[in-house]
Structures are given as C-alpha cells and as structure tokens.
Write a protein that holds these residues in place. Structure first.
Motif, PDB file in Angstrom:
ATOM      1  N   ALA A 121     -10.685 -48.055 123.912  1.00 21.94           N
ATOM      2  CA  ALA A 121     -11.332 -46.683 124.014  1.00 21.94           C
ATOM      3  C   ALA A 121     -10.073 -45.763 124.091  1.00 21.94           C
ATOM      4  O   ALA A 121     -10.320 -44.636 123.315  1.00 21.94           O
ATOM      5  N   ARG A 122      -9.014 -45.952 124.848  1.00 14.46           N
ATOM      6  CA  ARG A 122      -7.992 -45.103 124.779  1.00 14.46           C
ATOM      7  C   ARG A 122      -7.350 -44.871 123.131  1.00 14.46           C
ATOM      8  O   ARG A 122      -7.027 -43.784 122.936  1.00 14.46           O
ATOM      9  N   GLU A 123      -6.959 -46.040 122.739  1.00 18.42           N
ATOM     10  CA  GLU A 123      -6.655 -46.057 121.002  1.00 18.42           C
ATOM     11  C   GLU A 123      -7.481 -45.330 120.237  1.00 18.42           C
ATOM     12  O   GLU A 123      -6.932 -44.448 119.496  1.00 18.42           O
ATOM     13  N   ASP A 161     -15.726 -35.480 114.001  1.00 20.47           N
ATOM     14  CA  ASP A 161     -16.700 -36.325 113.396  1.00 20.47           C
ATOM     15  C   ASP A 161     -15.856 -37.728 113.178  1.00 20.47           C
ATOM     16  O   ASP A 161     -16.624 -38.976 113.465  1.00 20.47           O
ATOM     17  N   ALA A 162     -14.527 -37.854 113.185  1.00 16.75           N
ATOM     18  CA  ALA A 162     -13.920 -39.061 113.383  1.00 16.75           C
ATOM     19  C   ALA A 162     -14.225 -39.708 114.762  1.00 16.75           C
ATOM     20  O   ALA A 162     -14.237 -41.020 114.853  1.00 16.75           O
ATOM     21  N   LEU A 163     -14.212 -38.901 115.864  1.00 16.33           N
ATOM     22  CA  LEU A 163     -14.278 -39.240 117.391  1.00 16.33           C
ATOM     23  C   LEU A 163     -15.712 -40.084 117.409  1.00 16.33           C
ATOM     24  O   LEU A 163     -15.798 -41.024 117.763  1.00 16.33           O
ATOM     25  N   LEU A 222     -14.603 -42.789 129.405  1.00 15.86           N
ATOM     26  CA  LEU A 222     -13.729 -41.536 130.051  1.00 15.86           C
ATOM     27  C   LEU A 222     -12.676 -40.935 128.907  1.00 15.86           C
ATOM     28  O   LEU A 222     -12.718 -39.783 128.556  1.00 15.86           O
ATOM     29  N   PRO A 223     -11.815 -42.230 128.115  1.00 15.11           N
ATOM     30  CA  PRO A 223     -11.142 -41.506 127.173  1.00 15.11           C
ATOM     31  C   PRO A 223     -11.665 -40.677 126.096  1.00 15.11           C
ATOM     32  O   PRO A 223     -11.238 -39.829 125.459  1.00 15.11           O
ATOM     33  N   ILE A 263     -13.548 -33.092 124.879  1.00 15.96           N
ATOM     34  CA  ILE A 263     -13.122 -32.099 125.351  1.00 15.96           C
ATOM     35  C   ILE A 263     -11.873 -31.334 124.700  1.00 15.96           C
ATOM     36  O   ILE A 263     -11.770 -30.066 124.331  1.00 15.96           O
ATOM     37  N   ALA A 264     -10.931 -32.357 124.253  1.00 14.94           N
ATOM     38  CA  ALA A 264      -9.686 -31.685 123.885  1.00 14.94           C
ATOM     39  C   ALA A 264      -9.875 -31.226 122.470  1.00 14.94           C
ATOM     40  O   ALA A 264      -9.426 -30.239 121.916  1.00 14.94           O
TER      41      ALA A 264
END
Ligand code: URA
Length: 304
Positions: free
Chosen positions: A103-105, A114-116, A211-212, A218-219
């Motif tokens: 998930a972090r990666e 969109d990528a997220l 969470l990541p 948000i970022a």
C-alpha cells in the motif's frame, strides 16, 4: 431405507421473514448476485496460485536460495512471496506487513488522483475488498480547499461507489449547507474505501493497511483545511486518542506532503459522525456549534 422427500418442507411467510431478519442482523443486508459466491475461498485460491506461479528458487542460477545449507529441509519464503491466508488480519491473502508495504509503495508511486484510484482498485491487500461490491474512492471537487474524511462506506455508498450518499450523507449535506457549502466546494473520501460487512466500523488492521492511500489522497488534493468525521478518521489521521465526545470541534494539525516531497501542516477539525448524530440527535446542537467554528475558519481563510 430412507426415501428421499421430493417436496421441501413448506416455509411460512413468518419463517421467511425471520430468516431474512437473521441475515440482516448477521450483516448480510445486501443482495449482490443471484448465486452464492465464496469470496474467502477465492482469496485463498488466488494466494495459492500466486505461490505456485513463482519460479522455484532452484531454477535461478547463483540464487542464494540454491546454495546448499546445513539442516535446510524446506524452501524458505522470501520477502516478496505471498504468505498463507490470515483471515483475521484485515489483509486478506497476504501478511499485514506485506499488504502495508505494498500500500505504501503504490500510494507513493501515484502522482495523480486517477493513478491513485487505479492503484487502489488493483490492490488486493485489504480483506474488505472481497466482501465489498466496489471501491468507494471520492466525491466532490478535487480542486476544493476543504477535504472531509469519514471512516468507511456504508450499504448505499457500496451500491453507488460514492462516499456519503446514504442517510448519513444526507445529514452531512444539510450540515454543509448550514455553512454555505455543498459538494461542489468540498472533496469527500474515507479512511477505508471498501465497505465493512454489516456496516461495522473498520478494525485497526484494516485502517492501518488503508492509511497510506488516504494520506496520499489528501496530499494530492492538497486542501487548506481538513475535517475528520468521527472517531476512526480522527484517530487514524490526527493520532488523537481522546474520544470524539471531547475531540469534536477542536482544531488539530495534519502533517501532509507537498508536491516537492517536503511536508507541511494544515489545520484539521474533528467533528461528530452524522451516523452518531442520527442515533443521538441531542448532540446535533454540538455539531451545529462545530459547524459555526468551521465557518469562522473558512471566512478567516477566505474560503467561504
Ligand atoms: N459513513 C462514512 O464514514 N463514510 C461514508 O461514505 C458513508 C457513511
């Protein structure tokens, strides 16, 4: 010899209603298909297939795993291999550590919303994905300066693929309207983007694994102001340990990444979850006061 009974025992309407009520109480409150589907068995089969699809270490020349070692009788699982199913971990078919690392990666590599969304849709590390109908990513205006984050989607959100579109969402819309806001002026998401069965709260392994993604979301939205709706979002995003009955209406700070890779802090308010207000309407007066505080901050920042 027992003869087969050709006609099933008739079930009365009252018995059928009792069975349906029992299903709903057990969290089975949505009909998603005409035939039963065992999502848990599918996850286990997927993990097993991934294990079998990996090339054996012995086939790789000069692999450290091919070197004979004293006393080794069974192949060792390397870091990259999926581990066996851990049903209670919140991570489904892989270990929670692997799921969190992935998930972090994925989150860090996502340069746009969109990528997220695509990365999250392809992520299999959260067990909730198996029982949910779909990913509930976001609603509202991605350029908004105010972002609101709830805990997890409910039944209606799961059906529509949008956050806060059920009864909680209707109350939230009225609360926003009270301070001159609507979905064109805010961005809405959840800490956990898949519906927990039976509308239970997401548990802490599920929250940690997701969470990541919400931190990255948000970022990427880069709001000037964050509102955490309810206990789960307040604790997960702000690290606040006091109960919402004390934390609501207070201002905290949320540390987020800048596009250049640095970090900065934005003001963050915690507020009562609309589902709590629907169950305990006496607290709506506090929610009203909190909305007034929010409005004051918006006016001060020129956002309203
Ligand atoms: N509650 C939440 O926290 N989020 C939703 O999207 C719906 C209900």
């Amino acid at each position: 010899m027992l003869s087969e009974d050709p006609s099933p025992t008739p079930v009365s309407d009252a018995e059928l209603a009792a069975i349906l009520r029992w299903y709903v109480d057990m969290g089975v409150d949505v009909a998603v298909g005409d035939t039963p589907r065992d999502h848990f068995a599918e996850g286990a089969a997927k993990a097993q297939a991934a294990l079998q699809a990996r090339p054996a270490a012995a086939a790789i020349p000069n692999s450290p795993d091919t070197a004979p070692r004293a006393g080794r009788t069974a192949p060792r699982l390397s870091q990259a291999e999926p581990l066996p199913v851990r049903a209670a971990s919140g991570s489904g078919s892989v270990s929670p550590e692997h799921a969190l690392a992935e998930a972090r990666e994925l989150a860090a590599a996502s340069q746009t919303l969109d990528a997220l969304r695509e990365a999250m849709d392809g992520f299999d590390g959260c067990a909730l994905k198996r029982t949910a109908s779909r990913l509930v990513f976001a609603d509202g205006n991605a350029s908004a300066k105010i972002m609101l984050v709830g805990d997890a989607p409910g039944a209606e959100e799961d059906r529509q693929g949008l956050p806060f579109v059920g009864p909680d969402g209707r109350l939230l819309d009225r609360m926003l309207a009270a301070v001159g806001l609507d979905r064109s002026k805010v961005y809405l998401a959840n800490v956990v983007p898949w519906r927990p069965p039976g509308n239970r709260s997401p548990n802490s392994p599920e929250v940690s694994i997701c969470l990541p993604f919400i931190q990255r979301q948000i970022a990427l939205v880069a709001p000037d102001l964050l509102v955490c709706i309810g206990d789960v979002a307040t604790q997960a995003l702000l690290g606040v340990r006091e109960p919402i009955t004390r934390a609501h209406g207070k201002w905290f700070e949320f540390e987020t990444e800048t596009p250049a890779g640095g970090s900065h802090r934005i003001p963050a308010m915690s507020m009562f979850h609309p589902s709590y207000l629907l169950k305990a309407p006496v607290n709506k007066r506090y929610a009203w006061q909190d909305m007034q505080r929010l409005k004051k901050a918006l006016v001060k920042k020129g956002l309203c």
